[in-house]
Design a protein around this motif. Structure first.
Motif, short mmCIF file in Angstrom:
data_model
loop_
_atom_site.label_atom_id
_atom_site.label_comp_id
_atom_site.label_asym_id
_atom_site.label_seq_id
_atom_site.Cartn_x
_atom_site.Cartn_y
_atom_site.Cartn_z
N GLY A 1 16.01 33.52 76.77
CA GLY A 1 17.32 34.23 76.85
C GLY A 1 17.08 35.59 76.09
N ALA A 2 16.35 35.59 75.37
CA ALA A 2 15.90 36.69 74.43
C ALA A 2 14.73 36.78 73.59
CB ALA A 2 16.93 36.74 73.17
N VAL A 3 13.96 37.85 73.69
CA VAL A 3 12.58 37.78 72.98
C VAL A 3 12.74 38.73 71.64
CG1 VAL A 3 11.31 37.36 74.79
CG2 VAL A 3 11.60 39.74 74.06
N LEU A 4 12.15 38.53 70.53
CA LEU A 4 11.91 39.43 69.44
C LEU A 4 10.51 39.90 69.47
CD1 LEU A 4 13.81 37.91 66.48
CD2 LEU A 4 14.59 39.78 67.83
N VAL A 5 10.31 41.28 69.18
CA VAL A 5 9.12 41.79 68.84
C VAL A 5 9.31 42.22 67.44
CG1 VAL A 5 7.42 43.35 69.39
CG2 VAL A 5 8.75 42.55 71.34
N VAL A 6 8.43 41.49 66.51
CA VAL A 6 8.33 41.87 65.01
C VAL A 6 7.00 42.39 64.39
CG1 VAL A 6 8.91 41.09 62.87
CG2 VAL A 6 9.96 39.99 64.63
N GLU A 7 7.06 43.69 64.01
CA GLU A 7 5.67 44.04 63.58
C GLU A 7 5.75 44.45 61.99
OE1 GLU A 7 3.16 46.33 66.04
OE2 GLU A 7 4.10 48.13 64.98
N LEU A 8 4.87 43.97 61.38
CA LEU A 8 4.85 44.10 59.95
C LEU A 8 3.38 44.96 59.62
CD1 LEU A 8 5.64 40.47 59.16
CD2 LEU A 8 6.99 42.13 58.22
N ASP A 9 3.55 45.78 58.85
CA ASP A 9 2.29 46.75 58.36
C ASP A 9 2.38 46.83 56.66
OD1 ASP A 9 4.11 48.78 57.72
OD2 ASP A 9 3.58 49.86 59.47
N GLY A 10 1.21 47.30 56.25
CA GLY A 10 0.96 47.45 54.79
C GLY A 10 -0.21 46.80 54.26
N PRO A 11 -0.16 46.95 53.02
CA PRO A 11 -1.39 45.97 52.24
C PRO A 11 -1.56 44.75 53.06
CG PRO A 11 0.21 47.10 50.78
CD PRO A 11 0.85 47.07 52.10
N ALA A 12 -2.92 44.31 53.20
CA ALA A 12 -3.18 43.19 53.84
C ALA A 12 -2.33 41.83 53.30
CB ALA A 12 -4.75 42.92 53.86
N ALA A 13 -2.75 41.77 52.00
CA ALA A 13 -2.20 40.43 51.42
C ALA A 13 -0.45 40.39 51.54
CB ALA A 13 -2.56 40.56 49.94
N GLU A 14 -0.02 41.47 51.47
CA GLU A 14 1.54 41.50 51.54
C GLU A 14 1.96 41.22 53.08
OE1 GLU A 14 3.57 45.26 50.40
OE2 GLU A 14 4.75 45.19 51.84
N VAL A 15 1.07 41.89 53.96
CA VAL A 15 1.62 41.53 55.39
C VAL A 15 1.45 40.19 55.79
CG1 VAL A 15 0.81 41.87 57.87
CG2 VAL A 15 1.18 43.85 56.19
N GLU A 16 0.05 39.51 54.98
CA GLU A 16 -0.13 38.11 55.31
C GLU A 16 1.24 37.15 54.82
OE1 GLU A 16 -3.52 34.81 54.47
OE2 GLU A 16 -3.76 36.68 53.76
N HIS A 17 1.65 37.40 53.80
CA HIS A 17 2.59 36.71 53.25
C HIS A 17 3.90 36.68 53.94
CE1 HIS A 17 5.38 35.10 50.36
NE2 HIS A 17 6.11 36.04 50.34
N THR A 18 4.34 38.00 54.06
CA THR A 18 5.48 38.22 54.71
C THR A 18 5.60 37.77 56.32
OG1 THR A 18 5.08 40.53 55.24
CG2 THR A 18 6.30 40.12 53.54
N PHE A 19 4.40 37.88 56.93
CA PHE A 19 4.33 37.31 58.33
C PHE A 19 4.71 35.99 58.24
CE2 PHE A 19 2.30 36.79 62.46
CZ PHE A 19 2.91 37.96 63.15
N ALA A 20 4.21 35.26 57.34
CA ALA A 20 4.36 33.78 57.37
C ALA A 20 5.78 33.42 57.43
CB ALA A 20 3.60 33.28 56.25
N GLU A 21 6.57 34.39 56.40
CA GLU A 21 7.90 34.11 56.20
C GLU A 21 8.73 34.54 57.54
OE1 GLU A 21 9.79 33.32 53.37
OE2 GLU A 21 7.84 32.59 52.84
N VAL A 22 8.10 35.60 58.32
CA VAL A 22 8.72 35.62 59.54
C VAL A 22 8.75 34.84 60.57
CG1 VAL A 22 8.85 37.37 61.60
CG2 VAL A 22 8.71 38.22 59.24
N GLU A 23 7.55 34.14 60.75
CA GLU A 23 7.47 32.94 61.50
C GLU A 23 7.93 31.84 61.41
OE1 GLU A 23 2.82 32.98 61.13
OE2 GLU A 23 2.89 32.28 63.34
N ARG A 24 8.33 31.62 60.00
CA ARG A 24 9.12 30.37 59.60
C ARG A 24 10.49 30.57 59.93
NH1 ARG A 24 12.30 29.29 55.14
NH2 ARG A 24 11.65 31.20 54.11
N HIS A 25 11.11 31.88 59.72
CA HIS A 25 12.60 32.00 60.09
C HIS A 25 12.81 32.22 61.56
CE1 HIS A 25 14.24 33.08 55.93
NE2 HIS A 25 13.38 33.89 55.84
#
Length: 495
Positions: free
Chosen positions: A283-307
């Motif tokens: 019924g809806a899709v989200l496209v989420v993109e994160l960028d920046g230092p690799a360690a930061e992106v890896e951490h925040t990406f996991a948070e996005v998946e969790r939410h």
């Protein structure tokens, strides 16, 4: 016998065209009626006006000469880049000149040591990035039309794009402008440094929709490409769950480069057009993109998946490489044009609301659609509440256009009611002039009009745009009383 206003305008135009032909090569001046029709509208095809003349300058000096000739005879002029605007901001004036900067496409300087480039106004947005990407840089503003829209047009409209949530709008990426003022003077606004003293005239010019002059040279900021980019596509049962996920991500302190949302109708259109393969039954899709230092992106990406998972996402895909990332974005970036697959006609609306109001406003839009029988597809920058409802109709049905316009206007009223704006990145142009009075008081509009008059006292630079029934310079604010003497004398127009 005294000449009429029309006869005076016609004589002025004849003199202007005569001077254009003396000052410019023959192929730069168009007056043939059939050729003029090529320029009768920009990206908003529902508004059409054939200009009296078109000029195609190739240098800043030619733009200056054109504007000076127009100013000498008080003939209105309108600047136009690639003509991709969606608010009628470059709609021509029937008694005026259209100044098309599409041939001014030179990248004049690339200065990576200072992370900047100098370009002409007709340079295509994406070409700036193409010129520097192999050296690790890019130009951040990325409107969906970035493959065809011009940087000059981006300056006029203060364009944004999917990544403006993190990187800001065009105004955040411009260091300096060379501008031809409405009286034909060439001036510099801003400078090579990021901050300058005095009033922020550069900020006033960017987003002024071509009402303060014609830009002829642009110094843009270049950014280093991020070390890491991760893109996620999540399917949700409805926009309610997707909207809740967006709020949770932002509330958690994560600032993605982009969060885009599409509802079921927009997904259907994109699937028909480009076969983007979005989650079936979403019924809806989200496209989420994160960028920046690799360690930061890896951490925040996991948070996005969790939410996303916590708020009902039933399918989450992560792009494994640039090809898969491009496929995820393909559906989103084609959404506007794709709607043509499911409806013969549609209105692209542009409004802004506080992000937290998304569930309420989307619900109200759904009720408006159900009550009116007018379908509305929603595609938007969810992270900053910039809505792009696509109001669908069939113009061959009697009254369908009017019903679509009513729904479109009601959506803007919802934006105002919730503390938002009637435009996020498409501008007011000619299309939304009638809504300005709903958002601003008469005093607000008078104050803005005085700024415009400081640049353009004769009112010849893109007249009829942005402001409803503007007063002439020097006129005392307040209710209009009678016909202005300059209008009565045929020396100026009021719109």
């Amino acid at each position: 016998m005294q000449s009429t206003s029309t006869e005076t305008e016609q004589r002025a135009l004849e003199q202007v065209v005569q001077q254009f032909r003396a000052a410019l090569p023959p192929n730069m001046v168009i007056t043939d009626p059939q050729q003029l029709r090529t320029y009768e509208c920009d990206g908003l095809a529902s508004h059409r006006v054939v200009p009296a003349a078109v000029v195609l300058p190739e240098t800043a000096e030619q733009v200056r000469d054109v504007v000076r000739i127009c100013a000498e005879h008080e003939v209105p002029f309108v600047a136009r880049g690639s003509g991709t605007g969606l608010s009628g901001g470059a709609l021509p004036h029937s008694s005026g000149v259209l100044v098309v900067t599409a041939k001014m496409r030179r990248i004049l300087e690339i200065d990576l040591a200072n992370e900047r480039a100098v370009v002409e106004p007709g340079v295509i947005n994406l070409d700036v990035t193409r010129a520097v990407e192999d050296r690790g840089y890019y130009f951040a503003p990325d409107p969906s039309s970035q493959q065809v829209c011009s940087v000059g047009g981006n300056v006029a409209e203060n364009s944004g794009g999917a990544h403006c949530l993190k990187y800001g709008f065009t105004t955040n990426h411009i260091l300096a402008l060379e501008v031809v003022t409405p009286d034909g003077e060439v001036v510099e606004l801003g400078g090579p440094a990021r901050e300058t003293a005095g009033y922020d005239l550069l900020g006033a010019f960017i987003g002024s929709e071509g009402t303060l002059g014609v830009v002829t040279k642009i110094t843009v900021r270049l950014l280093r490409k991020p070390e890491s980019v991760q893109t996620l596509l999540a399917g949700f049962p409805s926009t309610d769950e997707a909207g809740a996920a967006v709020s949770a991500i932002i509330a958690d302190g994560v600032t993605p480069a982009a969060i885009e949302m599409m509802d079921a109708l927009a997904i259907e259109a994109a699937e028909q057009a480009v076969h983007c393969g979005y989650p079936e039954g979403a019924g809806a899709v989200l496209v989420v993109e994160l960028d920046g230092p690799a360690a930061e992106v890896e951490h925040t990406f996991a948070e996005v998946e969790r939410h996303c998972g916590a708020h009902g996402a039933f399918e989450i895909r992560v792009a494994a490489d640039d090809h898969e990332r491009a496929m995820i974005w393909k559906g989103r970036k084609s959404a506007f044009a794709a709607v043509g697959r499911i409806s013969p006609d549609y209105i692209v609306q542009d409004g802004v609301i506080p992000r937290t109001a998304l569930p309420e406003v989307l619900g109200r839009i759904a009720r408006l659609s159900a009550e009116s029988g007018v379908r509305v597809a929603n595609v938007f920058h969810a992270g900053d509440g910039n809505l792009h409802p696509l109001v669908l109709f069939d113009d061959s049905e009697p009254g369908a256009n009017e019903r679509a316009e009513q729904v479109s206007g009601a959506i803007l009223d919802l934006c105002i009611e919730h503390g938002g704006s009637i435009t996020g990145e498409h501008g007011v142009g000619a299309d939304k002039v009638k809504y300005m009075g709903r958002m601003f008081t008469a005093d607000d509009l008078d104050t803005m009009q005085r700024v415009r008059c400081a640049f353009d006292p004769a009112g010849i630079c893109n007249p009829g745009k942005v402001f409803p029934t503007p007063r002439l310079c020097g006129e005392v604010p307040g209710p209009r009383r009678g016909v202005h003497p300059l209008t009565e004398a045929g020396l100026a127009d009021q719109f």
